[in-house]
Design a protein around this motif. Structure first.
Motif, PDB file in Angstrom:
ATOM      1  N   HIS A  52       0.846  -1.188   0.000  1.00 37.23           N
ATOM      2  CA  HIS A  52       0.000   0.000   0.000  1.00 37.23           C
ATOM      3  C   HIS A  52       0.881   1.236   0.000  1.00 37.23           C
ATOM      4  O   HIS A  52       1.836   1.332   0.757  1.00 37.23           O
ATOM      5  N   TYR A  53       0.562   2.190  -0.869  1.00 31.87           N
ATOM      6  CA  TYR A  53       1.260   3.470  -0.932  1.00 31.87           C
ATOM      7  C   TYR A  53       0.236   4.574  -0.683  1.00 31.87           C
ATOM      8  O   TYR A  53      -0.853   4.557  -1.260  1.00 31.87           O
ATOM      9  N   VAL A  54       0.581   5.507   0.179  1.00 32.92           N
ATOM     10  CA  VAL A  54      -0.307   6.622   0.513  1.00 32.92           C
ATOM     11  C   VAL A  54       0.497   7.913   0.433  1.00 32.92           C
ATOM     12  O   VAL A  54       1.639   7.968   0.884  1.00 32.92           O
ATOM     13  N   ASP A  55      -0.090   8.937  -0.151  1.00 36.10           N
ATOM     14  CA  ASP A  55       0.559  10.239  -0.224  1.00 36.10           C
ATOM     15  C   ASP A  55      -0.506  11.309  -0.044  1.00 36.10           C
ATOM     16  O   ASP A  55      -1.661  11.115  -0.410  1.00 36.10           O
ATOM     17  N   ALA A  56      -0.126  12.426   0.549  1.00 35.68           N
ATOM     18  CA  ALA A  56      -1.068  13.524   0.778  1.00 35.68           C
ATOM     19  C   ALA A  56      -0.416  14.844   0.398  1.00 35.68           C
ATOM     20  O   ALA A  56       0.759  15.056   0.647  1.00 35.68           O
ATOM     21  N   ASN A  57      -1.199  15.702  -0.214  1.00 39.85           N
ATOM     22  CA  ASN A  57      -0.786  17.064  -0.522  1.00 39.85           C
ATOM     23  C   ASN A  57      -1.760  17.967   0.215  1.00 39.85           C
ATOM     24  O   ASN A  57      -2.912  18.109  -0.180  1.00 39.85           O
ATOM     25  N   LEU A  58      -1.310  18.543   1.316  1.00 43.86           N
ATOM     26  CA  LEU A  58      -2.220  19.276   2.195  1.00 43.86           C
ATOM     27  C   LEU A  58      -2.583  20.656   1.667  1.00 43.86           C
ATOM     28  O   LEU A  58      -3.485  21.291   2.193  1.00 43.86           O
ATOM     29  N   MET A  59      -1.912  21.131   0.633  1.00 41.66           N
ATOM     30  CA  MET A  59      -2.260  22.434   0.061  1.00 41.66           C
ATOM     31  C   MET A  59      -2.274  22.307  -1.458  1.00 41.66           C
ATOM     32  O   MET A  59      -1.586  23.003  -2.180  1.00 41.66           O
ATOM     33  N   HIS A  60      -3.086  21.374  -1.961  1.00 39.81           N
ATOM     34  CA  HIS A  60      -3.141  21.094  -3.392  1.00 39.81           C
ATOM     35  C   HIS A  60      -3.702  22.279  -4.182  1.00 39.81           C
ATOM     36  O   HIS A  60      -3.131  22.696  -5.172  1.00 39.81           O
ATOM     37  N   ASP A  61      -4.831  22.806  -3.746  1.00 46.57           N
ATOM     38  CA  ASP A  61      -5.464  23.927  -4.428  1.00 46.57           C
ATOM     39  C   ASP A  61      -5.218  25.195  -3.622  1.00 46.57           C
ATOM     40  O   ASP A  61      -5.748  25.368  -2.524  1.00 46.57           O
ATOM     41  N   VAL A  62      -4.411  26.095  -4.161  1.00 48.04           N
ATOM     42  CA  VAL A  62      -4.031  27.307  -3.434  1.00 48.04           C
ATOM     43  C   VAL A  62      -5.241  28.226  -3.242  1.00 48.04           C
ATOM     44  O   VAL A  62      -5.363  28.908  -2.222  1.00 48.04           O
ATOM     45  N   MET A  63      -6.158  28.240  -4.191  1.00 47.11           N
ATOM     46  CA  MET A  63      -7.313  29.139  -4.107  1.00 47.11           C
ATOM     47  C   MET A  63      -8.289  28.728  -3.004  1.00 47.11           C
ATOM     48  O   MET A  63      -8.775  29.554  -2.237  1.00 47.11           O
ATOM     49  N   THR A  64      -8.598  27.433  -2.913  1.00 44.93           N
ATOM     50  CA  THR A  64      -9.599  26.971  -1.941  1.00 44.93           C
ATOM     51  C   THR A  64      -8.971  26.353  -0.699  1.00 44.93           C
ATOM     52  O   THR A  64      -9.658  26.155   0.297  1.00 44.93           O
ATOM     53  N   GLY A  65      -7.688  25.993  -0.742  1.00 46.24           N
ATOM     54  CA  GLY A  65      -7.033  25.358   0.395  1.00 46.24           C
ATOM     55  C   GLY A  65      -7.393  23.897   0.555  1.00 46.24           C
ATOM     56  O   GLY A  65      -7.123  23.295   1.586  1.00 46.24           O
ATOM     57  N   ARG A  66      -7.984  23.300  -0.474  1.00 48.58           N
ATOM     58  CA  ARG A  66      -8.360  21.881  -0.386  1.00 48.58           C
ATOM     59  C   ARG A  66      -7.132  20.993  -0.525  1.00 48.58           C
ATOM     60  O   ARG A  66      -6.187  21.307  -1.243  1.00 48.58           O
ATOM     61  N   SER A  67      -7.197  19.873   0.144  1.00 49.91           N
ATOM     62  CA  SER A  67      -6.093  18.924   0.085  1.00 49.91           C
ATOM     63  C   SER A  67      -6.443  17.774  -0.851  1.00 49.91           C
ATOM     64  O   SER A  67      -7.589  17.610  -1.274  1.00 49.91           O
ATOM     65  N   MET A  68      -5.432  16.959  -1.161  1.00 49.10           N
ATOM     66  CA  MET A  68      -5.631  15.804  -2.027  1.00 49.10           C
ATOM     67  C   MET A  68      -4.877  14.630  -1.427  1.00 49.10           C
ATOM     68  O   MET A  68      -3.754  14.791  -0.944  1.00 49.10           O
ATOM     69  N   VAL A  69      -5.495  13.460  -1.463  1.00 47.78           N
ATOM     70  CA  VAL A  69      -4.879  12.249  -0.941  1.00 47.78           C
ATOM     71  C   VAL A  69      -4.873  11.211  -2.052  1.00 47.78           C
ATOM     72  O   VAL A  69      -5.871  11.044  -2.755  1.00 47.78           O
ATOM     73  N   GLY A  70      -3.754  10.532  -2.217  1.00 51.41           N
ATOM     74  CA  GLY A  70      -3.648   9.451  -3.192  1.00 51.41           C
ATOM     75  C   GLY A  70      -3.320   8.152  -2.483  1.00 51.41           C
ATOM     76  O   GLY A  70      -2.439   8.104  -1.631  1.00 51.41           O
ATOM     77  N   ILE A  71      -4.057   7.092  -2.818  1.00 55.42           N
ATOM     78  CA  ILE A  71      -3.851   5.782  -2.203  1.00 55.42           C
ATOM     79  C   ILE A  71      -3.763   4.747  -3.320  1.00 55.42           C
ATOM     80  O   ILE A  71      -4.596   4.738  -4.223  1.00 55.42           O
ATOM     81  N   LEU A  72      -2.761   3.889  -3.257  1.00 52.56           N
ATOM     82  CA  LEU A  72      -2.577   2.833  -4.241  1.00 52.56           C
ATOM     83  C   LEU A  72      -2.447   1.508  -3.505  1.00 52.56           C
ATOM     84  O   LEU A  72      -1.581   1.352  -2.641  1.00 52.56           O
ATOM     85  N   HIS A  73      -3.319   0.563  -3.819  1.00 44.96           N
ATOM     86  CA  HIS A  73      -3.280  -0.777  -3.226  1.00 44.96           C
ATOM     87  C   HIS A  73      -2.825  -1.761  -4.301  1.00 44.96           C
ATOM     88  O   HIS A  73      -3.397  -1.797  -5.391  1.00 44.96           O
TER      89      HIS A  73
END
Length: 82
Positions: A52-73
């Motif tokens: 399992h691989y997990v990665d997170a980008n806590l400041m993906h969208d600079v305008m809205t401050g939304r984060s993005m998480v990627g998970i690969l199984h």
């Protein structure tokens, strides 16, 4: 006006860090073994490797401050879910 950010490019010196060998066979929980029920069926087939691989980008969208998480199984190095 531009700012300068100092960046170290040399290799760190870890020679003064003590290397404490750890015996991973011992645990803080004592001698723990997997509990297998008496009525469990015998295992069939080959072993399965799950990765399992997990990665997170806590400041993906600079305008809205939304984060993005990627998970690969992966199951036996084959993508199962992403």
């Amino acid at each position: 006006r531009s700012a300068r950010i100092p960046i170290r490019t040399d290799e760190p010196d870890f020679s003064e860090i003590p290397l404490d060998e750890h015996n991973w066979m011992n645990s803080i929980y004592g001698n723990v073994r997997e509990v297998i029920p008496d009525d469990a069926p015998p295992p069939r087939g080959c072993f399965v490797l799950t990765t399992h691989y997990v990665d997170a980008n806590l400041m993906h969208d600079v305008m809205t401050g939304r984060s993005m998480v990627g998970i690969l199984h992966l199951v036996n190095q084959t993508p199962l879910d992403w």
